[in-house]
Design a protein around this motif. Structure first.
Motif, short mmCIF file in Angstrom:
data_model
loop_
_atom_site.label_atom_id
_atom_site.label_comp_id
_atom_site.label_asym_id
_atom_site.label_seq_id
_atom_site.Cartn_x
_atom_site.Cartn_y
_atom_site.Cartn_z
N GLU A 69 0.85 -1.18 0.00
CA GLU A 69 0.00 0.00 0.00
C GLU A 69 0.89 1.23 0.00
O GLU A 69 1.90 1.28 0.69
CB GLU A 69 -0.90 -0.02 1.24
CG GLU A 69 -1.97 1.03 1.15
CD GLU A 69 -3.07 0.81 2.19
OE1 GLU A 69 -3.14 -0.30 2.77
OE2 GLU A 69 -3.84 1.75 2.41
N ARG A 71 0.57 5.40 0.40
CA ARG A 71 -0.31 6.55 0.68
C ARG A 71 0.50 7.82 0.60
O ARG A 71 1.68 7.88 0.96
CB ARG A 71 -0.94 6.41 2.07
CG ARG A 71 -2.11 5.44 2.11
CD ARG A 71 -2.84 5.50 3.43
NE ARG A 71 -1.93 5.31 4.56
CZ ARG A 71 -1.58 4.12 5.03
NH1 ARG A 71 -2.05 3.02 4.46
NH2 ARG A 71 -0.75 4.03 6.05
N GLU A 75 -3.79 9.99 1.47
CA GLU A 75 -4.62 9.49 0.36
C GLU A 75 -3.98 8.23 -0.22
O GLU A 75 -2.78 8.17 -0.42
CB GLU A 75 -4.71 10.56 -0.72
CG GLU A 75 -5.58 10.15 -1.89
CD GLU A 75 -5.46 11.11 -3.07
OE1 GLU A 75 -6.27 11.00 -3.99
OE2 GLU A 75 -4.54 11.96 -3.06
N THR A 76 -4.83 7.23 -0.51
CA THR A 76 -4.30 5.98 -1.03
C THR A 76 -3.94 6.13 -2.50
O THR A 76 -4.79 6.46 -3.32
CB THR A 76 -5.34 4.86 -0.88
OG1 THR A 76 -5.73 4.81 0.48
CG2 THR A 76 -4.74 3.52 -1.30
N SER A 79 -3.33 0.36 -3.56
CA SER A 79 -3.53 -0.69 -2.56
C SER A 79 -4.07 -1.91 -3.27
O SER A 79 -4.48 -1.83 -4.43
CB SER A 79 -4.50 -0.22 -1.47
OG SER A 79 -5.79 -0.06 -2.02
N GLU A 81 -6.35 -5.71 -3.04
CA GLU A 81 -7.41 -6.44 -2.35
C GLU A 81 -7.51 -7.84 -2.93
O GLU A 81 -6.93 -8.13 -3.97
CB GLU A 81 -8.73 -5.71 -2.51
CG GLU A 81 -9.15 -5.62 -3.98
CD GLU A 81 -10.55 -5.04 -4.17
OE1 GLU A 81 -11.03 -4.36 -3.26
OE2 GLU A 81 -11.12 -5.28 -5.23
N GLN A 90 -5.40 -4.89 -7.84
CA GLN A 90 -5.40 -3.51 -7.38
C GLN A 90 -6.80 -3.14 -6.90
O GLN A 90 -7.78 -3.44 -7.57
CB GLN A 90 -5.02 -2.59 -8.55
CG GLN A 90 -3.91 -1.63 -8.17
CD GLN A 90 -3.33 -0.97 -9.41
OE1 GLN A 90 -2.94 -1.63 -10.34
NE2 GLN A 90 -3.29 0.33 -9.41
N SER A 91 -6.89 -2.55 -5.72
CA SER A 91 -8.22 -2.21 -5.20
C SER A 91 -8.72 -0.92 -5.85
O SER A 91 -7.95 -0.12 -6.35
CB SER A 91 -8.14 -2.03 -3.69
OG SER A 91 -7.56 -0.78 -3.40
N PRO A 92 -10.04 -0.73 -5.82
CA PRO A 92 -10.62 0.45 -6.47
C PRO A 92 -10.20 1.77 -5.83
O PRO A 92 -10.33 2.81 -6.47
CB PRO A 92 -12.13 0.23 -6.34
CG PRO A 92 -12.34 -0.99 -5.54
CD PRO A 92 -11.03 -1.63 -5.28
N GLU A 93 -9.70 1.74 -4.58
CA GLU A 93 -9.26 3.01 -3.98
C GLU A 93 -7.99 3.53 -4.65
O GLU A 93 -7.67 4.70 -4.55
CB GLU A 93 -8.95 2.85 -2.49
CG GLU A 93 -10.14 2.57 -1.62
CD GLU A 93 -10.00 1.21 -0.96
OE1 GLU A 93 -9.08 1.04 -0.16
OE2 GLU A 93 -10.80 0.31 -1.30
N SER A 94 -7.24 2.63 -5.31
CA SER A 94 -6.01 3.06 -5.97
C SER A 94 -6.34 4.13 -6.99
O SER A 94 -7.39 4.10 -7.64
CB SER A 94 -5.35 1.90 -6.70
OG SER A 94 -5.15 0.83 -5.83
N LEU A 95 -5.42 5.06 -7.13
CA LEU A 95 -5.57 6.08 -8.16
C LEU A 95 -5.47 5.44 -9.53
O LEU A 95 -4.66 4.54 -9.74
CB LEU A 95 -4.43 7.10 -8.00
CG LEU A 95 -4.80 8.57 -7.85
CD1 LEU A 95 -5.86 8.75 -6.78
CD2 LEU A 95 -3.58 9.38 -7.53
#
Lengths: 370, 316, 332
Positions: A69, A71, A75-76, A79, A81, A90-95
């Motif tokens: 991860e 940050r 801000e992420t 990250s 999942e 890659q998780s959806p929070e990733s840019l």
């Protein structure tokens, strides 16, 4: 404690090769706070540069970031999942790549590359290259960007910047090119600059000038730095905190003074012993025994154990994560089971032979011969 | 201790550039493997045709196939290949690719045409490699006026469009095969001379060559023992690719009437005959071209494969 | 200014090359069996007649004298008379040269306009289907004889589909009355384009394939360079990186290859003109060799050499324009 500017956690980057998977960066964590210069130290192949590239998402195929991860100001950026089939993704929070390019690269995190001879495009003038980056990252019209470019060239001590603006890279010396690269980084006014061994390719005198320049600029702008190097002298000179990497993992993380005066990891110890210093004769230098193994087939247990003078049987079994082993209030992480924080009965384990005993003393740290 | 290390490194190095190592790496590549098999088959055909034509007066062909130079017992000319003809029944496979304007079996003529292609390409490429390598090595190693003179000469050879050069050459000396071979060799020389020269120029600066010079090793020995072996990889790659190029040039020459003279079959010459029958027998124009394409492509694939194997820097 | 100096320097370097070309051709021609006079007068001519004619045209003089005379005359624009056509060689060449130049220009235009995008797409989508496809196409392209491509095109488009003319090349400036079915200049131009399509593809395919191969590998090489990564690190878009940052660098080896392809293109022109019955320089030289037309052989070879020299000069200048380092290296 304040939110770090950059926080990297358990970052993993690997390369798929014909011979197998190379875990170049294998679960490293480190933080960078505002205004701080953080060192990233290790031998060639320890994974320093890959770590830097990973933060900037510049890892190229066959390399891939597979976990961890990152940050930035909380801000992420990246990250991972678990996917529906148990795969890591890659998780959806990733840019998104586009957002990352537009918002982070150059604007928030700039970089200074290692090789000034190779990092400037030979067919464009240095001015136009610098101006383009300023236009993109500060959204200035060409005219203003040009003025900023010339001003920045002046700041990095390039004489007659108005005239040199239209010169091509081959008309500059190595040191001057490195100044141009630094100008590119600071001209975009980022909050963090990742410097990947920016002085390795330079003469010692030029290196000194560049280091002074960077110190001055940092005082002026308060920019944070991650300074990748294998040179402990540079670390002592400019870093506030230091991360020592060995074979894709963190060995020791500490305040710069703690690291030098109160070394907690045998590898750091060995690195310090192998560096020439005015107060020691060459004979009294102790090379690190053996060579760093390849990341494709790392040793079991602690990765340093085959070369470690303090290695014991247990070191073959346990691959320690860095833990706080500080005797004081400031954090001091080390990944070595000889400390009490690791409860693995190191005391009663049998000492084992390290590689150095077999090979004699003709093998030294390979770094620095580039 | 030091000497020992050096020796093992030497062995290791040799084994790395050694033929068997190269071959085993090359064979890991499927396309390269196929190209090697193809080249082996075509070379086998060429060898068969060569032996039969030169020493046995086409007795093998006559006994087991058809005579490549003569009509066979009144066979109809321009018989279409299997699949295009409506004649099913006995002897449908007698002339699988059809017959030419004189009723000669096209497949057999293609077989005997492979000999011309391979023979000329092989001889001229070999001459090109040997002469070109020598010229390039001498030029690059000694430099100075020798380099100037040799390279200017090479440049001149290089500047004359090769087809024109060979045609002029053959006009002067004759249209026989031997002159085609010499002509094509002449145009191969500059390519290898330039290649080797640039390799030598970079190798000359290497520490081990300087060390050999300082130790008083004779120039000739340095050239033969250090410089040329180290230019080995690019030469092997270029030789393979040049085989393909030379086959193309020979085909072009034969097409224009410079090369093997009738009735000896060559692929280019077969195409130039077929050209007059494009309307009634279009398939006649297909086979010889296909033969050229497959052969040249096999050499090109092999060259690419060798390049990838020998020069990891130029990965694809 | 430095470009001008560079041009002049390169032109001066071309002089020995041209001298070399003429002397080699001259030597080859003199090695030919028979003498020009015998060819001119025919097999029935008596020996006295031949001797007299040799005397008159200076063929009894030693070869070096004749060579110097030839060069001096050539410098004055006189390349001798063609025995076969009965006109000055220069007249014949100037009549044929535009045809070959048009063919070469159009085939290079075709080759580059297909090869450069193809190579770039191939490099950007490395090891994806589009890359595999384009690599197969270029492999076949560099392995196929151009005259065979010509024959296949004629069979398919000329004879079977009957959509394109398979004979000759209509020059854009041909008088309207001489072009069949043409009533305006536009008609002539349409005919020009139609008659150019097949020869262009036949001649250009090899160049196209060779350039797309080098474009791909060159682009791949450049895209892996540090300065490209630097541009990425500073937020430059991938499309801008390909179009601007990598493009110019990637064209350097391509320009070199185009220069090297020049000889093969000139040789290819000979074959293509033969296949399509185009009256250009290529057919002229074949004709000259067949008829042992000595002055014409010399003249056409010389012009092929000149075309090569000019072509190389153009590629060198393009290189110098693309790469700012060149002019300085050239001035040492």
């Amino acid at each position: 404690m304040t939110t770090p500017l950059l926080s990297v956690e358990n970052l993993q980057t690997q390369f798929e090769t014909a011979e197998g998977t190379v875990r170049a960066v294998d679960g490293i964590s480190f933080d960078v706070h505002e205004g701080e210069t953080v060192g990233l130290v290790g031998e060639s192949g320890a994974g320093k540069s890959v770590a830097i590239s990973s933060v900037l998402r510049l890892v190229e195929s066959p390399g891939e970031i597979v976990g961890g991860e990152i940050r930035f100001r909380g801000e992420t950026l990246l990250s991972f999942e678990e996917g529906p089939n148990g795969e890591r993704r890659q998780s959806p929070e990733s840019l998104s790549n586009k957002e990352f390019r537009q918002r982070i690269r150059g604007r928030e995190i700039a970089t200074i590359f290692q090789d000034p001879m190779e990092s400037l495009n030979p067919v464009f003038t240095i001015g136009s290259q610098l101006q383009e980056f300023i236009e993109i990252n500060r959204e200035l019209p060409p005219k203003d960007a040009r003025d900023v470019a010339i001003e920045t060239l002046r700041e990095v001590d390039i004489p007659k910047p108005e005239d040199r603006f239209d010169d091509y890279p081959h008309e500059f010396s190595g040191g001057m090119r490195q100044r141009v690269l630094i100008a590119m980084a600071i001209a975009c006014q980022p909050s963090l600059i990742l410097a990947d061994e920016p002085t390795t390719a330079l003469d010692v005198t030029v290196e000194g000038q560049i280091l002074n320049l960077v110190s001055d600029l940092q005082e002026e702008y308060g920019t944070s730095f991650v300074w990748v190097t294998h040179d402990l002298a540079v670390v002592a000179d400019i870093c506030d905190r230091v991360n020592v990497m060995y074979l894709g993992q963190m060995a020791e993380q500490a305040d710069v003074h703690d690291l030098f005066d109160n070394t907690k990891h045998p590898y750091t110890e060995a690195l310090l012993q192998s560096v020439p210093r005015p107060d020691k004769t060459v004979e009294s230098l102790t090379p690190i025994e053996g060579v760093m193994p390849e990341a494709i087939n790392p040793p079991s247990g602690c990765r340093f154990h085959p070369r470690c003078p303090d290695a014991r049987a247990v070191c073959r079994e346990v691959n320690p994560e860095p833990r706080n082993v500080s005797d004081t209030d400031t954090r001091h992480n080390a990944a070595c089971v000889k400390h009490d924080a690791f409860d693995v009965d190191y005391e009663h384990s049998t000492p084992i032979q390290s590689e150095g005993d077999e090979f004699g003393e003709d093998l030294q740290v390979t770094e620095g011969s580039r | 201790m030091a000497a020992e290390t050096e020796e093992t490194e030497d062995q290791e190095y040799e084994s790395r550039v050694g033929a068997s190592y190269m071959l085993s790496r090359l064979l890991q590549d499927t396309t390269a493997r196929i190209s090697l098999i193809l080249i082996a088959i075509i070379s086998g055909m060429a060898l068969f045709a060569f032996v039969d034509a030169e020493f046995l007066d086409y007795r093998l062909a006559e006994t087991y196939l058809y005579h490549p130079l003569r009509n066979n017992a009144g066979t109809r000319p321009l018989l279409p290949p299997v699949g295009l003809s409506n004649q099913f029944g006995d002897g449908v496979l007698a002339h699988p690719l059809g017959t030419d304007t004189r009723g000669r079996d096209i497949a057999v003529r293609l077989l005997y045409g492979s000999r011309i292609a391979i023979q000329i390409a092989l001889v001229s490429t070999t001459i090109g490699v040997v002469v070109g390598t020598t010229v390039g090595a001498v030029s690059g190693y000694y430099g100075g006026w020798i380099d100037d003179v040799l390279m200017r000469f090479v440049e001149i050879l290089y500047s004359i469009p090769f087809l024109v050069l060979v045609i002029a050459f053959m006009a002067a000396f004759g249209r026989e095969l031997i002159y085609a071979m010499i002509g094509v060799s002449i145009i191969s020389i500059p390519i290898f001379a330039r290649l080797i020269r640039s390799e030598v120029l970079s190798i000359r600066e290497e520490t081990y060559v300087e060390a050999a010079q300082a130790a008083g090793v004779k120039d000739r020995n340095i050239l033969l023992r250090h410089v040329i072996p180290n230019s080995f990889a690019p030469v092997v790659v270029q030789t393979t690719l040049q085989m393909g190029t030379n086959i193309l040039i020979v085909a072009g020459l034969s097409f224009l009437g410079f090369g093997a003279q009738p009735p000896t079959p060559s692929w280019g010459q077969m195409l130039s005959i077929a050209r007059n029958y494009m309307l009634p027998a279009p398939w006649f124009s297909v086979w010889p071209g296909l033969a050229i394409l497959i052969t040249v492509m096999a050499f090109n694939i092999l060259g690419d494969g060798l390049r990838d194997t020998l020069d990891p820097r130029l990965e694809n | 200014m430095s470009h001008l100096r560079y041009t002049i320097k390169r032109l001066l370097q071309a002089i020995p090359v041209l001298i070399g070309i003429t002397s080699i051709t001259f030597l080859l021609i003199n090695a030919m069996p028979g003498s020009p006079v015998e060819v001119m007068l025919g097999p029935t001519a008596s020996e006295e007649l031949i001797a007299a004619a040799e005397e008159r045209y200076g063929f009894n003089q030693p070869i070096h004298v004749r060579y110097v005379k030839y060069i001096l005359a050539a410098l004055g624009g006189d390349l001798g008379r063609s025995i076969h056509y009965g006109v000055p060689v220069t007249t014949k060449i100037l009549e044929r040269l535009p045809v070959t130049l048009l063919l070469l220009a159009s085939s290079f235009a075709f080759a580059l306009s297909v090869a450069i995008p193809l190579g770039i797409v191939s490099a950007r989508r490395r090891n994806q289907p589009v890359d595999h496809g384009s690599r197969v196409v270029s492999l076949i392209g560099v392995s196929t004889p151009n005259f065979w491509i010509g024959l296949l095109l004629i069979i398919v488009f000329g004879y079977h589909l009957q959509v394109l003319p398979s004979n000759g090349l209509v020059m854009p400036l041909t008088p309207i009355s001489e072009v069949e079915g043409a009533t305006s200049r536009l008609d002539v131009l349409v005919q020009t384009v139609r008659s150019l399509i097949m020869p262009t593809i036949a001649l250009g395919t090899l160049q196209m394939a060779a350039v797309s191969r080098i474009e791909r590998s060159s682009m791949l090489e450049v895209l892996g360079r540090d300065y490209i990564n630097l541009a990425r690190a500073f937020g430059v878009k991938e499309s801008v990186i390909t179009r601007k940052h990598a493009f110019r660098n990637a064209q350097l080896p391509v320009v070199t290859i185009i220069g090297l392809q020049l000889t093969s293109a000139l040789g290819g022109a000979v074959l293509t003109e033969t296949v399509f019955n185009i009256n250009g320089m290529g057919r002229l030289i074949i004709q000259a060799v067949r008829t042992q037309d000595y002055a014409l052989i010399m003249g056409t070879t010389l012009f092929f050499g000149v075309m090569f020299v000019i072509g190389t000069l153009l590629t060198d200048l393009t290189y110098a324009y693309l790469d700012p380092r060149v002019t300085y290296e050239g001035e040492d």
